[in-house]
Design a protein around this motif. Structure first.
Motif, PDB file in Angstrom:
ATOM      1  N   ALA A   1       6.668   5.493  -0.472  1.00  0.00           N
ATOM      2  CA  ALA A   1       6.493   6.138  -1.776  1.00  0.00           C
ATOM      3  C   ALA A   1       6.905   7.605  -1.752  1.00  0.00           C
ATOM      4  O   ALA A   1       7.273   8.165  -2.776  1.00  0.00           O
ATOM      5  CB  ALA A   1       5.047   6.014  -2.241  1.00  0.00           C
ATOM      6  N   ALA A   2       6.821   8.237  -0.580  1.00  0.00           N
ATOM      7  CA  ALA A   2       7.237   9.641  -0.448  1.00  0.00           C
ATOM      8  C   ALA A   2       7.912   9.804   0.905  1.00  0.00           C
ATOM      9  O   ALA A   2       7.370   9.391   1.929  1.00  0.00           O
ATOM     10  CB  ALA A   2       6.042  10.582  -0.559  1.00  0.00           C
TER      11      ALA A   2
ATOM     12  N   LEU B   1       0.376  13.224  -0.485  1.00  0.00           N
ATOM     13  CA  LEU B   1      -0.335  11.953  -0.543  1.00  0.00           C
ATOM     14  C   LEU B   1      -0.761  11.606  -1.965  1.00  0.00           C
ATOM     15  O   LEU B   1      -0.627  10.455  -2.391  1.00  0.00           O
ATOM     16  CB  LEU B   1      -1.565  11.976   0.372  1.00  0.00           C
ATOM     17  N   GLU B   2      -1.260  12.580  -2.690  1.00  0.00           N
ATOM     18  CA  GLU B   2      -1.687  12.321  -4.068  1.00  0.00           C
ATOM     19  C   GLU B   2      -0.518  11.876  -4.937  1.00  0.00           C
ATOM     20  O   GLU B   2      -0.638  10.929  -5.715  1.00  0.00           O
ATOM     21  CB  GLU B   2      -2.354  13.573  -4.649  1.00  0.00           C
ATOM     22  N   VAL B   3       0.624  12.546  -4.802  1.00  0.00           N
ATOM     23  CA  VAL B   3       1.813  12.156  -5.569  1.00  0.00           C
ATOM     24  C   VAL B   3       2.269  10.762  -5.164  1.00  0.00           C
ATOM     25  O   VAL B   3       2.592   9.930  -6.013  1.00  0.00           O
ATOM     26  CB  VAL B   3       2.952  13.194  -5.390  1.00  0.00           C
ATOM     27  N   ALA B   4       2.292  10.497  -3.865  1.00  0.00           N
ATOM     28  CA  ALA B   4       2.728   9.188  -3.376  1.00  0.00           C
ATOM     29  C   ALA B   4       1.817   8.072  -3.885  1.00  0.00           C
ATOM     30  O   ALA B   4       2.292   7.007  -4.284  1.00  0.00           O
ATOM     31  CB  ALA B   4       2.777   9.186  -1.855  1.00  0.00           C
TER      32      ALA B   4
ATOM     33  N   ARG C   1       0.872  -1.178   0.000  1.00  0.00           N
ATOM     34  CA  ARG C   1       0.000   0.000   0.000  1.00  0.00           C
ATOM     35  C   ARG C   1       0.902   1.218   0.000  1.00  0.00           C
ATOM     36  O   ARG C   1       2.049   1.148   0.426  1.00  0.00           O
ATOM     37  CB  ARG C   1      -0.930  -0.015   1.212  1.00  0.00           C
ATOM     38  N   PRO C   2       0.400   2.368  -0.463  1.00  0.00           N
ATOM     39  CA  PRO C   2       1.237   3.572  -0.460  1.00  0.00           C
ATOM     40  C   PRO C   2       1.568   4.003   0.972  1.00  0.00           C
ATOM     41  O   PRO C   2       0.707   3.972   1.852  1.00  0.00           O
ATOM     42  CB  PRO C   2       0.387   4.631  -1.148  1.00  0.00           C
ATOM     43  N   VAL C   3       2.818   4.372   1.175  1.00  0.00           N
ATOM     44  CA  VAL C   3       3.274   4.853   2.478  1.00  0.00           C
ATOM     45  C   VAL C   3       3.965   6.192   2.266  1.00  0.00           C
ATOM     46  O   VAL C   3       4.811   6.337   1.388  1.00  0.00           O
ATOM     47  CB  VAL C   3       4.256   3.861   3.140  1.00  0.00           C
ATOM     48  N   VAL C   4       3.578   7.168   3.081  1.00  0.00           N
ATOM     49  CA  VAL C   4       4.196   8.496   3.071  1.00  0.00           C
ATOM     50  C   VAL C   4       4.866   8.673   4.420  1.00  0.00           C
ATOM     51  O   VAL C   4       4.281   8.352   5.451  1.00  0.00           O
ATOM     52  CB  VAL C   4       3.142   9.604   2.851  1.00  0.00           C
ATOM     53  N   MET C   5       6.084   9.178   4.389  1.00  0.00           N
ATOM     54  CA  MET C   5       6.801   9.375   5.640  1.00  0.00           C
ATOM     55  C   MET C   5       7.227  10.843   5.753  1.00  0.00           C
ATOM     56  O   MET C   5       7.909  11.365   4.877  1.00  0.00           O
ATOM     57  CB  MET C   5       8.018   8.455   5.699  1.00  0.00           C
TER      58      MET C   5
ATOM     59  N   SER D   1      -0.011   8.121  -6.606  1.00  0.00           N
ATOM     60  CA  SER D   1       0.235   7.966  -8.042  1.00  0.00           C
ATOM     61  C   SER D   1       1.528   7.206  -8.294  1.00  0.00           C
ATOM     62  O   SER D   1       1.589   6.317  -9.144  1.00  0.00           O
ATOM     63  CB  SER D   1       0.307   9.332  -8.725  1.00  0.00           C
ATOM     64  N   ARG D   2       2.566   7.556  -7.542  1.00  0.00           N
ATOM     65  CA  ARG D   2       3.858   6.879  -7.693  1.00  0.00           C
ATOM     66  C   ARG D   2       3.724   5.402  -7.316  1.00  0.00           C
ATOM     67  O   ARG D   2       4.244   4.527  -7.997  1.00  0.00           O
ATOM     68  CB  ARG D   2       4.918   7.545  -6.814  1.00  0.00           C
ATOM     69  N   PHE D   3       3.008   5.119  -6.239  1.00  0.00           N
ATOM     70  CA  PHE D   3       2.793   3.742  -5.809  1.00  0.00           C
ATOM     71  C   PHE D   3       2.074   2.946  -6.900  1.00  0.00           C
ATOM     72  O   PHE D   3       2.455   1.822  -7.223  1.00  0.00           O
ATOM     73  CB  PHE D   3       1.978   3.728  -4.518  1.00  0.00           C
TER      74      PHE D   3
END
Length: 192
Positions: free
Chosen positions: A94-95, A110-113, A71-75, A115-117
């Motif tokens: 992802a970010a 979050l949106e960029v992450a 799943r996408p993860v943002v840190m 999309s990247r994921f």
């Protein structure tokens, strides 16, 4: 959208939640530490980890979780040591944002992450398919060579025979070729 916020500091977690305000539908859950079982039960669309500095236990937990349940993860981290960003990316982040947690930035990050994921997942699926296709082609080539040697067939004739067998059995040609190679091994005494 379901967002799991991992942060031992409730005030910082509130900043993340504030940045997500306005997303509809939106549900957030705050946890002090990452726990895969609790995360899986909540089934978040994205995980946001906020911390002073990422610790290796969290990164290892994220790495294990991303292998079984990607799943996408943002840190968001206040500070970072050399090499931790790379470790975070290898763990499935992802970010990775250093000293940049502001409510106004959270949603865009979050949106960029996400999309990247999504893009990275598609690339992984494409790579897995290409590897499987290559392995299947190698098996088909070996089966063709076996038919050419044992039955004295031309390459095109051997391929047509494999293709006909696959169509008659309703199975992929690679699977039929694999079966042929396995049976040939048994007949030669190569299999135990």
């Amino acid at each position: 959208m379901r967002v799991l916020i991992i942060d031992p500091d409730p005030a910082r977690a509130a900043l993340v939640a504030e940045g997500l305000a306005g997303l509809e539908p939106f549900e957030a859950r705050h946890e002090a530490v990452f726990d895969e079982a609790r995360a899986a039960a909540f089934a978040p669309d994205v995980v946001v980890v906020a911390a002073d500095s990422p610790d290796r236990d969290t990164l290892e937990s994220l790495r294990e979780a991303s292998q079984t349940n990607p799943r996408p993860v943002v840190m968001f981290v206040d500070r970072s040591e050399p090499g931790l960003a790379e470790e975070a990316v290898r763990a499935g982040v992802a970010a990775y944002v250093v000293d940049g947690l502001a409510p106004g930035r959270v949603r865009a990050v979050l949106e960029v992450a996400m999309s990247r994921f999504s893009l990275m997942n598609q690339l992984r699926r494409d790579l897995d398919k290409a590897k499987a296709d290559l392995a299947s082609r190698k098996i088909v080539e070996r089966a063709k060579a076996l038919l050419m040697k044992e039955r004295g067939l031309e390459e095109e004739t051997a391929y047509r025979l494999l293709r006909k067998l696959a169509m008659d059995k309703g199975r992929p040609i690679g699977a039929v070729a694999g079966d042929l190679l396995a049976f040939a091994g048994v007949l030669k005494g190569d299999a135990s």
